[in-house]
Design a protein around this motif. Structure first.
Motif, PDB file in Angstrom:
ATOM      1  N   SER A 277       0.827  -1.204   0.000  1.00 38.58           N
ATOM      2  CA  SER A 277       0.000   0.000   0.000  1.00 38.58           C
ATOM      3  C   SER A 277       0.866   1.261   0.000  1.00 38.58           C
ATOM      4  O   SER A 277       0.575   2.220  -0.728  1.00 38.58           O
ATOM      5  CB  SER A 277      -0.927  -0.009   1.218  1.00 38.58           C
ATOM      6  N   GLN A 281       0.958   3.941  -2.992  1.00 39.38           N
ATOM      7  CA  GLN A 281       0.569   5.315  -2.678  1.00 39.38           C
ATOM      8  C   GLN A 281       1.657   6.301  -3.101  1.00 39.38           C
ATOM      9  O   GLN A 281       1.359   7.396  -3.601  1.00 39.38           O
ATOM     10  CB  GLN A 281       0.303   5.445  -1.176  1.00 39.38           C
ATOM     11  N   LYS A 329      -3.612   5.646  -8.776  1.00 43.36           N
ATOM     12  CA  LYS A 329      -4.476   6.030  -7.654  1.00 43.36           C
ATOM     13  C   LYS A 329      -5.438   4.892  -7.303  1.00 43.36           C
ATOM     14  O   LYS A 329      -5.640   4.567  -6.118  1.00 43.36           O
ATOM     15  CB  LYS A 329      -5.254   7.285  -8.036  1.00 43.36           C
ATOM     16  N   ALA A 332      -3.588   2.038  -5.531  1.00 42.46           N
ATOM     17  CA  ALA A 332      -3.275   2.400  -4.146  1.00 42.46           C
ATOM     18  C   ALA A 332      -4.519   2.285  -3.263  1.00 42.46           C
ATOM     19  O   ALA A 332      -4.440   1.808  -2.121  1.00 42.46           O
ATOM     20  CB  ALA A 332      -2.714   3.814  -4.101  1.00 42.46           C
ATOM     21  N   GLU A 333      -5.672   2.682  -3.780  1.00 47.88           N
ATOM     22  CA  GLU A 333      -6.908   2.610  -3.001  1.00 47.88           C
ATOM     23  C   GLU A 333      -7.316   1.165  -2.740  1.00 47.88           C
ATOM     24  O   GLU A 333      -7.766   0.827  -1.629  1.00 47.88           O
ATOM     25  CB  GLU A 333      -8.020   3.347  -3.753  1.00 47.88           C
ATOM     26  N   SER A 336      -5.052  -0.295  -0.071  1.00 48.73           N
ATOM     27  CA  SER A 336      -5.398   0.257   1.242  1.00 48.73           C
ATOM     28  C   SER A 336      -6.649  -0.411   1.807  1.00 48.73           C
ATOM     29  O   SER A 336      -6.710  -0.734   3.006  1.00 48.73           O
ATOM     30  CB  SER A 336      -5.619   1.773   1.115  1.00 48.73           C
TER      31      SER A 336
END
Length: 493
Positions: A277, A281, A329, A332-333, A336
């Protein structure tokens, strides 16, 4: 002494020569033709080269210009004339490894691929274009007729199979067969099932977008129906995870020290996802900064709050940068969100000395494991790739693979390339039928002229022996003497 006038050749004389020489001409011509036929027959049997040929018909636009399916390039000659194709064909024909090694290069030297005119019929599409595959077999190659025909047919078959493999949709090769409780703990099994299912659903979804109406003959399913079935499999995986986690069940693999415990596995996943993550990010932040920097130097881009922007440009490089930024993006989401899920598992504290599984009796533990194993086996059956189970419940990967094979065969590549004719002899070299006929005609003419010459020569020699100086048919009439006075008086008396 008077000079002899040169002899003039007339049709009358030619007719006389032929008439006198007819028997000799027949004999000489027959002998000449027998000799020529024998010589050519021996050469044809032991020294000539036979050309064997078959025809491949392709059906994709631009094939004549080297264009293949899916906007690829296609070099038919280069693809057919390879050691891989020829050695594979020799192997199919039953040659030994030593024979294959010896013959492969020889065959390649005698193998040609040539674009030819397409013979069109009701089965030939408009875009069809043909290539002839030929082998010239002579003493240097040393194969018999049957062997050459078999080899050429097999070369074409090997190439067609290779072509269809290269340009067809692929079957799904991943399998969950190794996901068992004697190798992994139950949380590991559920996680690996999730990875397999996500990948497989992407493949099925893509095929449904390509042809949503196709229905497989074996399974009677469309790709959309297969996708719906996978939703049920996803729910089964979730049920396995929840059952194992809420009860803190450890598999037999944990007892045998071939897998980590459930709590240790959760800790491993949290550490792995934390690092992943953070890395994703950072990549996303870097792309965001690049987009902002590019936007500041471009008057056609207006930056708003929260990184939003209005674009008034068609700059392809900037659009590509934006796409990469959005992809980073999203990744990364997702990482997470996955991290938060596993952190939630750890917070629930269902594994350890106080878990239901840890405090249960041996009989209760065995029952819990049996229930979890039954759930694993049900998922394995649902995702089975075993073709023998196509008619049974589940086996969705096997059903998909069967559907893909049928789709490639009947929809995608049914006319992609086909063998239009089996191998056959198309010519012999260097003695063709025309050469054979011309040779016999030429020798017959020479023999006829020789026969006439011999006849004339013998006639002149016979005439010279009896004092004749001219040919029999062209002799001058005897001179007539003028009558004398005495002769006239005698006739008057």
């Amino acid at each position: 002494m008077e000079e002899k006038e040169p002899e003039v050749l007339t049709f009358r004389k030619i007719g006389a020569y032929l008439k006198r020489s007819i028997l000799r001409i027949v004999v000489y011509v027959l002998v000449a033709m027998i000799i020529v036929s024998a010589v050519m027959g021996v050469y044809t049997a032991f020294g000539s080269n036979y050309e064997y040929q078959l025809v491949l018909v392709f059906n994709n636009k631009g094939i004549e210009n080297g264009a293949g399916p899916w906007d690829s390039s296609l070099n038919v000659s280069g693809a057919v004339r390879t050691s891989y194709i020829v050695s594979g064909a020799l192997d199919k024909c039953g040659y030994t490894e030593d024979q294959i090694t010896s013959l492969t290069e020889k065959v390649l030297k005698h193998l040609t691929v040539t674009a030819i005119h397409t013979q069109r019929d009701e089965e030939t599409p408009q875009n069809a274009f043909s290539y002839a595959i030929s082998i010239v077999n002579g003493k240097s190659l040393g194969l018999g007729k049957t062997q050459t025909v078999q080899l050429l047919d097999e070369i074409a078959t090997q190439y067609v199979a290779d072509f269809r493999s290269d340009y067809s949709y692929k079957t799904y090769t991943a399998s969950g067969a190794s996901l068992t409780s004697d190798r992994l703990n139950y949380l590991q099994i559920a996680n690996e099932f999730d990875i397999l299912l996500d990948d497989f659903r992407t493949v099925v979804t893509n095929m449904n977008e390509i042809n949503p109406t196709f229905r497989a003959t074996d399974s009677k399913m469309t790709f959309a129906e297969m996708n719906s079935y996978l939703i049920g499999v996803q729910n089964a995986i979730l049920d396995l995870r929840v059952y194992a986690r809420e009860n803190g069940i450890e598999s037999i693999a944990v007892d045998n020290n071939t897998a980590v415990s459930g709590s240790a596995y959760i800790d491993q996943k949290i550490l792995e996802l934390t690092q992943q993550s953070a890395s994703l990010q950072k990549i996303s932040d870097n792309y965001t900064a690049l987009v902002e920097q590019a936007a500041k130097h471009n008057p056609n881009i207006t930056l708003g709050e929260n990184g939003n922007y209005t674009i008034n440009t068609s700059d392809p490089e900037f659009y590509a940068l934006i796409r990469r930024s959005e992809q980073a993006k999203t990744a990364a989401e997702l990482a997470s969100a996955e991290l938060k899920k596993w952190e939630g598992y750890k917070a629930q504290g269902t594994y350890g000395d106080t878990s239901k599984f840890a405090t249960a009796t041996p009989e209760e533990r065995a029952l819990m494991r049996a229930t979890a194993d039954a759930k694993v086996n049900a998922i394995l059956q649902s995702l089975s790739a075993d073709a023998s189970q196509i008619s049974a419940d589940g086996a969705i990967i096997a059903k998909y693979n069967s559907a893909i094979a049928e789709y490639n065969r009947t929809e995608l590549l049914k006319n992609g390339v086909r063998i239009a004719s089996s191998a056959r002899v198309v010519s012999t070299s260097p003695i063709s039928t025309m050469v054979f006929l011309m040779g016999n005609i030429a020798c017959a003419l020479v023999a006829a002229l020789l026969a006439i010459g011999v006849t004339n020569f013998k006639a002149k020699r016979a005439a010279s022996n009896v004092g004749a100086q001219q040919p029999i048919d062209d002799a001058a009439p005897a001179p007539v003497e003028e009558p004398t006075q005495r002769d006239e008086d005698s006739q008057a008396n």
